[in-house]
Design a protein around this motif. Structure first.
Motif, PDB file in Angstrom:
ATOM      1  N   ASP A 172      78.714 -38.256  50.695  1.00  0.00           N
ATOM      2  CA  ASP A 172      78.463 -39.401  49.316  1.00  0.00           C
ATOM      3  C   ASP A 172      78.501 -37.737  47.708  1.00  0.00           C
ATOM      4  O   ASP A 172      78.307 -37.004  47.454  1.00  0.00           O
ATOM      5  CB  ASP A 172      77.285 -39.231  48.365  1.00  0.00           C
ATOM      6  CG  ASP A 172      76.151 -40.169  49.684  1.00  0.00           C
ATOM      7  OD1 ASP A 172      77.181 -41.236  50.388  1.00  0.00           O
ATOM      8  OD2 ASP A 172      74.968 -40.024  50.182  1.00  0.00           O
ATOM      9  N   GLY A 173      79.487 -38.718  47.165  1.00  0.00           N
ATOM     10  CA  GLY A 173      79.702 -37.984  45.507  1.00  0.00           C
ATOM     11  C   GLY A 173      79.026 -37.900  44.843  1.00  0.00           C
ATOM     12  O   GLY A 173      78.816 -36.515  44.374  1.00  0.00           O
ATOM     13  N   ALA A 174      77.399 -38.799  44.844  1.00  0.00           N
ATOM     14  CA  ALA A 174      76.596 -37.564  44.172  1.00  0.00           C
ATOM     15  C   ALA A 174      75.725 -36.734  44.773  1.00  0.00           C
ATOM     16  O   ALA A 174      74.795 -36.493  44.319  1.00  0.00           O
ATOM     17  CB  ALA A 174      75.263 -39.312  44.416  1.00  0.00           C
ATOM     18  N   PRO A 211      81.921 -41.599  49.363  1.00  0.00           N
ATOM     19  CA  PRO A 211      81.825 -42.450  48.108  1.00  0.00           C
ATOM     20  C   PRO A 211      81.370 -42.311  47.043  1.00  0.00           C
ATOM     21  O   PRO A 211      80.579 -41.304  46.936  1.00  0.00           O
ATOM     22  CB  PRO A 211      80.121 -43.800  49.205  1.00  0.00           C
ATOM     23  CG  PRO A 211      80.327 -42.493  50.484  1.00  0.00           C
ATOM     24  CD  PRO A 211      81.366 -41.420  50.038  1.00  0.00           C
ATOM     25  N   ALA A 212      81.508 -43.147  45.805  1.00  0.00           N
ATOM     26  CA  ALA A 212      81.838 -43.240  44.917  1.00  0.00           C
ATOM     27  C   ALA A 212      81.559 -44.551  43.904  1.00  0.00           C
ATOM     28  O   ALA A 212      82.112 -44.240  42.641  1.00  0.00           O
ATOM     29  CB  ALA A 212      83.024 -41.765  44.561  1.00  0.00           C
ATOM     30  N   ALA A 225      67.490 -37.012  55.437  1.00  0.00           N
ATOM     31  CA  ALA A 225      68.878 -37.047  56.083  1.00  0.00           C
ATOM     32  C   ALA A 225      69.343 -36.655  54.220  1.00  0.00           C
ATOM     33  O   ALA A 225      69.378 -37.477  53.491  1.00  0.00           O
ATOM     34  CB  ALA A 225      69.194 -38.450  56.434  1.00  0.00           C
ATOM     35  N   GLN A 226      71.040 -35.892  54.861  1.00  0.00           N
ATOM     36  CA  GLN A 226      71.172 -35.831  54.038  1.00  0.00           C
ATOM     37  C   GLN A 226      73.294 -36.425  54.433  1.00  0.00           C
ATOM     38  O   GLN A 226      73.164 -36.672  55.057  1.00  0.00           O
ATOM     39  CB  GLN A 226      71.902 -34.316  53.319  1.00  0.00           C
ATOM     40  CG  GLN A 226      70.461 -33.716  52.524  1.00  0.00           C
ATOM     41  CD  GLN A 226      70.107 -32.572  52.765  1.00  0.00           C
ATOM     42  OE1 GLN A 226      71.568 -31.498  53.086  1.00  0.00           O
ATOM     43  NE2 GLN A 226      69.985 -32.061  52.039  1.00  0.00           N
ATOM     44  N   THR A 227      74.434 -36.199  53.183  1.00  0.00           N
ATOM     45  CA  THR A 227      75.035 -36.272  53.999  1.00  0.00           C
ATOM     46  C   THR A 227      75.604 -35.242  53.306  1.00  0.00           C
ATOM     47  O   THR A 227      75.408 -33.853  52.730  1.00  0.00           O
ATOM     48  CB  THR A 227      76.032 -36.849  52.387  1.00  0.00           C
ATOM     49  OG1 THR A 227      76.607 -36.650  51.731  1.00  0.00           O
ATOM     50  CG2 THR A 227      75.497 -38.395  53.026  1.00  0.00           C
ATOM     51  N   PRO A 228      76.880 -34.360  54.223  1.00  0.00           N
ATOM     52  CA  PRO A 228      77.818 -35.180  55.112  1.00  0.00           C
ATOM     53  C   PRO A 228      77.290 -35.736  56.303  1.00  0.00           C
ATOM     54  O   PRO A 228      76.173 -34.900  56.698  1.00  0.00           O
ATOM     55  CB  PRO A 228      79.003 -34.127  55.373  1.00  0.00           C
ATOM     56  CG  PRO A 228      78.522 -32.473  54.059  1.00  0.00           C
ATOM     57  CD  PRO A 228      77.586 -32.869  54.556  1.00  0.00           C
TER      58      PRO A 228
END
Ligand code: CTP
Ligand code: MG
Length: 231
Positions: A103-105, A6-7, A158-161
């Motif tokens: 997330d791209g961020a 997601p970006a 919580a983070q991503t991936p």
């Protein structure tokens, strides 16, 4: 393994005039750093970058300047992250059984973290990277009074991936749309559908670059990581 990035955000909290993922961190855009980690992953071979069409020329230029043998697709995002991921899921090749969403961020995530999630996601329906919270968290009501102090030992940031079985995640997104659920991550949709989500060890340095302070912290973390790599 399939990866959606997601970006398509606006970076409002960054206070910049345009998508914060195009801001520069040690000479490269935030999104380039995220992509480079994905390129170094052993498992990821397909990458869908979800963006706003206005940013596509910049994304194209960025991709053409990076060398990789992985497939890369640009996908048009929506007005919320949830909508963007929904559109990303529709754009996955039909043979995709599992997907990682990152997330791209979160441009400081390491290839090792992506690989750890890729190895785990084939063994469970859903997972997220997360770290234990360091602060004591308060539940506060609208009048500014504390209602509760949850036991910190049960709290994780919580983070991503985040990774899921594609079929199940698509069903959760559809249900969320029908019932008007608004969530900030995909695990929340899974949880609301009563599906199990496993926690995988995240990274303390895997921050989401959200505000100008985060950008400076990210610069410091990256500088230290590069020094280590060289030394
Ligand atoms: N994102 C997205 N589509 C949206 C909104 C956000 O793909 N409509 C992406 C962002 O590009 C980012 C990730 O979701 O990589 C996490 O979102 P966030 O950090 O909130 O980024 P922004 O929405 O850009 O920032 P802000 O909320 O401050 O405007
Ligand atoms: Mg946002």
């Amino acid at each position: 393994m399939y990866l959606l990035i997601p970006a398509a955000g606006m970076g409002r909290r960054m206070g910049s005039q345009r998508n914060k993922l195009l801001l520069t961190l040690l000479g490269k855009s935030l999104l380039s750093w995220t992509l480079e980690a994905a390129f170094k992953s052993h498992y990821i071979n397909w990458i869908g970058i979800i963006g706003q069409p206005v940013d596509f020329p910049d994304f194209q230029k960025m991709i053409s300047g990076l060398s990789t043998n992985k497939s890369i697709e640009l996908i048009e995002g929506g007005s919320t992250r949830q909508e963007s991921v929904y559109k990303g899921l529709q754009a996955l090749p039909p043979e995709a059984e599992q997907v990682l969403i990152h997330d791209g961020a979160r441009c400081l995530a390491t290839p090792e973290l992506l690989d750890r999630c890729a190895e785990e996601v084939v063994k469970c329906p859903g997972l997220i990277a997360a770290v234990p919270v360091k602060d004591t968290i308060k539940v506060v009501d609208s009048s500014g009074l504390i209602q509760d102090t949850p036991d910190r030992r049960n709290l994780w940031a919580a983070q991503t991936p985040q990774g899921f079985e594609v079929k199940l995640l698509k069903e959760c997104h559809e249900k969320g749309r029908q019932l008007g659920w608004e969530v900030t991550d995909d695990a929340a949709l899974f949880e609301k559908c009563g599906l199990p989500v496993k926690v995988v060890a995240g990274e303390e340095t895997n921050l989401k670059v959200t505000t100008p302070v985060d950008l400076r912290v990210a610069e410091f973390i990256l500088t230290e990581a590069l020094k280590k790599e060289e030394g």
